[in-house]
Design a protein around this motif. Structure first.
Motif, PDB file in Angstrom:
ATOM      1  N   GLU A  50      45.739  42.852  39.603  1.00 31.84           N
ATOM      2  CA  GLU A  50      46.091  43.191  38.223  1.00 31.84           C
ATOM      3  C   GLU A  50      44.964  42.805  37.261  1.00 31.84           C
ATOM      4  N   LYS A  51      44.384  41.628  37.465  1.00 33.69           N
ATOM      5  CA  LYS A  51      43.281  41.171  36.609  1.00 33.69           C
ATOM      6  C   LYS A  51      42.084  42.120  36.704  1.00 33.69           C
ATOM      7  N   ILE A  52      41.727  42.502  37.932  1.00 35.25           N
ATOM      8  CA  ILE A  52      40.587  43.410  38.124  1.00 35.25           C
ATOM      9  C   ILE A  52      40.844  44.758  37.448  1.00 35.25           C
ATOM     10  N   PHE A  53      42.042  45.317  37.647  1.00 37.74           N
ATOM     11  CA  PHE A  53      42.320  46.625  37.061  1.00 37.74           C
ATOM     12  C   PHE A  53      42.488  46.555  35.547  1.00 37.74           C
ATOM     13  N   ASN A  54      42.910  45.421  35.017  1.00 37.17           N
ATOM     14  CA  ASN A  54      42.971  45.258  33.560  1.00 37.17           C
ATOM     15  C   ASN A  54      41.571  45.210  32.956  1.00 37.17           C
ATOM     16  N   GLU A  55      40.597  44.794  33.750  1.00 38.23           N
ATOM     17  CA  GLU A  55      39.208  44.687  33.291  1.00 38.23           C
ATOM     18  C   GLU A  55      38.311  45.695  33.999  1.00 38.23           C
ATOM     19  N   ILE A  56      38.890  46.818  34.437  1.00 40.07           N
ATOM     20  CA  ILE A  56      38.167  47.790  35.256  1.00 40.07           C
ATOM     21  C   ILE A  56      36.896  48.313  34.580  1.00 40.07           C
ATOM     22  N   ASP A  57      36.878  48.370  33.257  1.00 39.28           N
ATOM     23  CA  ASP A  57      35.697  48.876  32.549  1.00 39.28           C
ATOM     24  C   ASP A  57      34.513  47.930  32.619  1.00 39.28           C
ATOM     25  N   VAL A  58      34.773  46.645  32.878  1.00 37.19           N
ATOM     26  CA  VAL A  58      33.677  45.673  32.881  1.00 37.19           C
ATOM     27  C   VAL A  58      33.521  44.936  34.211  1.00 37.19           C
TER      28      VAL A  58
END
Length: 73
Positions: A50-58
């Motif tokens: 979830e953390k990775i996909f919430n920050e997928i742009d960076v």
């Protein structure tokens, strides 16, 4: 006339478009899949995912691959 009882279960499914042709599908905040064109990559949904996909742009691509590699079904 015979009657049958059918149990119906509600399942929460969230679909997020990442980029054109790539969707993230999360089932009940437990299982997930990336739909890439016609290919489906299933994996466990976790706090880390979830953390990775919430920050997928960076996030770095290697971070995404690491999460998928450790949680793939």
């Amino acid at each position: 006339m015979n009657m049958q009882t059918i149990k119906i279960q509600t399942v929460a499914i969230n679909v997020t478009n990442i980029i054109q042709g790539v969707d993230l599908i999360v089932y009940e905040n437990n299982e997930a899949a990336l739909l890439i064109g016609d290919s489906l990559v299933e994996f466990k949904w976790s706090e880390e995912a979830e953390k990775i996909f919430n920050e997928i742009d960076v996030c770095e691509p290697i971070e995404l691959l690491a999460v998928l590699a450790t949680t793939i079904n």
